[in-house]
Design an enzyme around this catalytic site. Structure first.
Site, PDB file in Angstrom:
ATOM      1  N   ARG A  37     -71.280  10.020  10.027  1.00  0.00           N
ATOM      2  CA  ARG A  37     -71.005  11.468   9.958  1.00  0.00           C
ATOM      3  C   ARG A  37     -71.688  12.262  11.066  1.00  0.00           C
ATOM      4  NH1 ARG A  37     -71.496  10.899   4.198  1.00  0.00           N
ATOM      5  NH2 ARG A  37     -69.402  10.663   3.341  1.00  0.00           N
ATOM      6  N   LYS A  91     -66.014  19.152  23.705  1.00  0.00           N
ATOM      7  CA  LYS A  91     -64.684  18.678  23.293  1.00  0.00           C
ATOM      8  C   LYS A  91     -64.677  17.159  23.418  1.00  0.00           C
ATOM      9  CE  LYS A  91     -61.584  22.540  24.263  1.00  0.00           C
ATOM     10  NZ  LYS A  91     -60.475  23.038  25.103  1.00  0.00           N
ATOM     11  N   GLU A 129     -61.064  21.355  39.636  1.00  0.00           N
ATOM     12  CA  GLU A 129     -61.693  22.066  38.502  1.00  0.00           C
ATOM     13  C   GLU A 129     -62.784  23.021  39.003  1.00  0.00           C
ATOM     14  OE1 GLU A 129     -60.845  21.965  35.271  1.00  0.00           O
ATOM     15  OE2 GLU A 129     -59.803  20.066  34.935  1.00  0.00           O
ATOM     16  N   LYS A 156     -69.099  27.475  32.786  1.00  0.00           N
ATOM     17  CA  LYS A 156     -68.570  26.840  31.574  1.00  0.00           C
ATOM     18  C   LYS A 156     -69.512  27.095  30.397  1.00  0.00           C
ATOM     19  CE  LYS A 156     -66.232  23.182  29.397  1.00  0.00           C
ATOM     20  NZ  LYS A 156     -65.355  22.052  29.460  1.00  0.00           N
ATOM     21  N   GLU A 207     -62.837  27.679  20.902  1.00  0.00           N
ATOM     22  CA  GLU A 207     -61.620  28.187  21.546  1.00  0.00           C
ATOM     23  C   GLU A 207     -60.765  29.062  20.639  1.00  0.00           C
ATOM     24  OE1 GLU A 207     -59.957  25.452  24.436  1.00  0.00           O
ATOM     25  OE2 GLU A 207     -57.993  26.360  24.151  1.00  0.00           O
ATOM     26  N   ARG A 228     -62.476  30.922  25.574  1.00  0.00           N
ATOM     27  CA  ARG A 228     -62.570  29.557  26.101  1.00  0.00           C
ATOM     28  C   ARG A 228     -61.246  29.119  26.730  1.00  0.00           C
ATOM     29  NH1 ARG A 228     -65.847  24.264  23.904  1.00  0.00           N
ATOM     30  NH2 ARG A 228     -65.089  22.877  25.538  1.00  0.00           N
ATOM     31  N   ASN A 241     -58.563  26.966  30.707  1.00  0.00           N
ATOM     32  CA  ASN A 241     -57.282  26.264  30.871  1.00  0.00           C
ATOM     33  C   ASN A 241     -56.430  26.875  31.976  1.00  0.00           C
ATOM     34  OD1 ASN A 241     -57.869  24.520  28.726  1.00  0.00           O
ATOM     35  ND2 ASN A 241     -57.242  26.078  27.261  1.00  0.00           N
ATOM     36  N   HIS A 265     -53.604  24.908  33.518  1.00  0.00           N
ATOM     37  CA  HIS A 265     -53.387  23.712  32.689  1.00  0.00           C
ATOM     38  C   HIS A 265     -52.021  23.662  32.008  1.00  0.00           C
ATOM     39  CE1 HIS A 265     -57.566  22.977  33.507  1.00  0.00           C
ATOM     40  NE2 HIS A 265     -57.578  21.881  32.785  1.00  0.00           N
ATOM     41  N   HIS A 303     -50.240  20.240  32.535  1.00  0.00           N
ATOM     42  CA  HIS A 303     -49.885  19.288  31.477  1.00  0.00           C
ATOM     43  C   HIS A 303     -48.418  18.888  31.570  1.00  0.00           C
ATOM     44  CE1 HIS A 303     -53.612  20.620  29.017  1.00  0.00           C
ATOM     45  NE2 HIS A 303     -53.875  19.590  29.782  1.00  0.00           N
ATOM     46  N   HIS A 315     -55.295  14.315  37.052  1.00  0.00           N
ATOM     47  CA  HIS A 315     -55.439  15.559  36.288  1.00  0.00           C
ATOM     48  C   HIS A 315     -55.912  16.725  37.174  1.00  0.00           C
ATOM     49  CE1 HIS A 315     -56.222  18.300  33.017  1.00  0.00           C
ATOM     50  NE2 HIS A 315     -57.461  18.441  33.444  1.00  0.00           N
TER      51      HIS A 315
HETATM   52  N1  GLY Z   1     -61.652  21.681  29.545  1.00  0.00           N
HETATM   53  C1  GLY Z   1     -61.441  22.866  28.830  1.00  0.00           C
HETATM   54  C2  GLY Z   1     -62.510  23.149  27.813  1.00  0.00           C
HETATM   55  O1  GLY Z   1     -63.482  22.448  27.746  1.00  0.00           O
HETATM   56  O2  GLY Z   1     -62.343  24.049  27.044  1.00  0.00           O
END
Ligand code: GLY
Length: 370
Positions: free
Chosen positions: A122, A144, A186, A228, A238, A242, A246, A249, A253, A267
């Site tokens: 957990r 993430k 990025e 960031k 998000e 946040r 993107n 993106h 994508h 990417h």
């Molecule tokens: N790569 C986008 C984020 O971490 O929100």
């Protein structure tokens, strides 16, 4: 020469250390975090061949015992079978709740290991030691974690913050120029989304940075992580801001899906092209002047990067086909495409209010130039 960026998330706050020699010094940095002197590391074959001995020696210097699971390199590793293998290995290695797991690799290893740590007993703590530029400035920061599903990328996962990030800028010297520049996509994104001064600095310093200038690399990774960290601290899961991360993106994508998530388009290359398209779209919607997308494209071209759709080899779907792929993006809300647009360099915002015809016309025009 080690810089530190703090991610202010209350009980889940952590530091990102950035600079040369951090892998060789990993023991000194991690020993204070350990309940007992033992670490289990997940990495991939490429990183293991180049850097695992150095990490082992760095940990041994502080009498930290280490075992590693070496997974195949590549996106296909971010899947249930390798995830299962990773979790079972950690259990077999008797990793306990107070132990730490180390993700030693690029975005694939970081995402998979973080997710394994999130569900193991957990939740156990984990450390990110990102080895690609993309992972150092984006995927290792912000919590993430996850794997890909047959239905799409990153559809299975959890938010699970690391307890420390060690971004060793020496390691960037072992990347291929193509991988380095993909990660740089990025870095540019941060300037474009929220810091015009940083973008200007990149225009001046980008070529030196790509050529290996250490001080410039450290400065770029630090500023990217700072931006960031600030956004993640504001909006960890998000719900709002946040999504600014993107930028580029939604286009990216669709292009990655169209090119099979592989060598045709990395990417970060898709992010760079997507940022140029997002600025062009912003101009067509009357949000910014023509100079802004031109300046974005000029910088990418000056860096020797892919700039637009004509730089992608092989066939692409038509504009409707690309729009269809965009509509499958997981950030679609109530069937509405969400875009990050900009009122200028450094002034991005999130909106769902973009007429489909304008996006279609943009894509058709771009495809016609191929
Ligand atoms: N790569 C986008 C984020 O971490 O929100």
């Amino acid at each position: 020469m080690i810089e530190t960026v703090h991610v202010g998330l209350g009980a889940r706050a952590y530091d990102i250390h950035i600079g040369p020699g951090l892998v060789a010094e990993a023991g000194r940095h991690l020993a204070p975090l350990l309940a007992r002197p033992r670490l289990r590391v997940i990495t991939d074959e490429n990183v293991a061949a180049l850097h695992l001995d150095s990490l082992r020696a760095g940990l041994a210097a502080e009498a930290i015992e280490m075992e590693a699971l070496v997974l195949p390199a590549g996106e296909a590793t971010k899947s249930w079978p390798h995830f299962e293998r990773a979790v079972e290995w950690l259990l077999a290695e008797k990793v306990e709740r107070r132990d730490l797991v180390v993700a030693f690799g690029g975005g694939v290893i970081g995402d998979l290991t973080g997710f394994a740590a999130a569900v193991l007993r957990r939740g156990v703590g984990f450390v990110q030691i990102p080895t690609s530029l993309l992972a150092q400035v984006d995927s290792s920061v912000g919590g993430k974690t996850g794997i890909n599903a047959p239905q799409g990328k990153n559809l299975i996962g959890a938010f699970h913050q690391p307890v420390r990030v060690l971004a060793d800028t020496d390691i960037l010297g072992t990347l291929t120029p193509r991988d380095f520049l993909a990660g740089y996509g990025e870095v540019v994104k941060y300037g474009l989304l929220g810091d015009a001064g940083f973008f200007e600095w990149l225009e001046d310093n980008g070529p030196a940075l790509a050529a290996g200038d250490q001080a410039a690399r450290i400065a770029a990774v630090r500023r990217s992580c700072e931006m960031k960290a600030e956004i993640v601290a504001r909006d960890e899961t998000e719900q709002g801001d946040r999504a600014l991360l993107n930028l580029g993106h939604t286009f990216c994508h669709a292009l990655e899906a169209a090119t099979g998530y592989g060598d045709r388009l990395l990417h970060g290359e898709g992010v760079a092209i997507g940022c140029a398209l997002a600025f062009e779209l912003s101009h067509r919607l009357g949000l910014c002047s023509q100079e802004e997308p031109s300046r974005v494209r000029a910088h990418l071209a000056n860096m020797g990067m892919k700039v637009d759709l004509k730089d992608i080899a092989g066939d692409l779907p038509d504009a409707d086909g690309l729009l269809e792929l965009m509509a499958q993006d997981k950030k679609v809300v109530d069937g509405q495409l969400r875009f990050i647009l900009a009122r200028g360099i450094g002034e991005a915002f999130v909106t769902s209010d973009v007429p489909r015809e304008v996006v279609k016309a943009l894509l058709s025009d771009e495809l016609a130039r191929r």
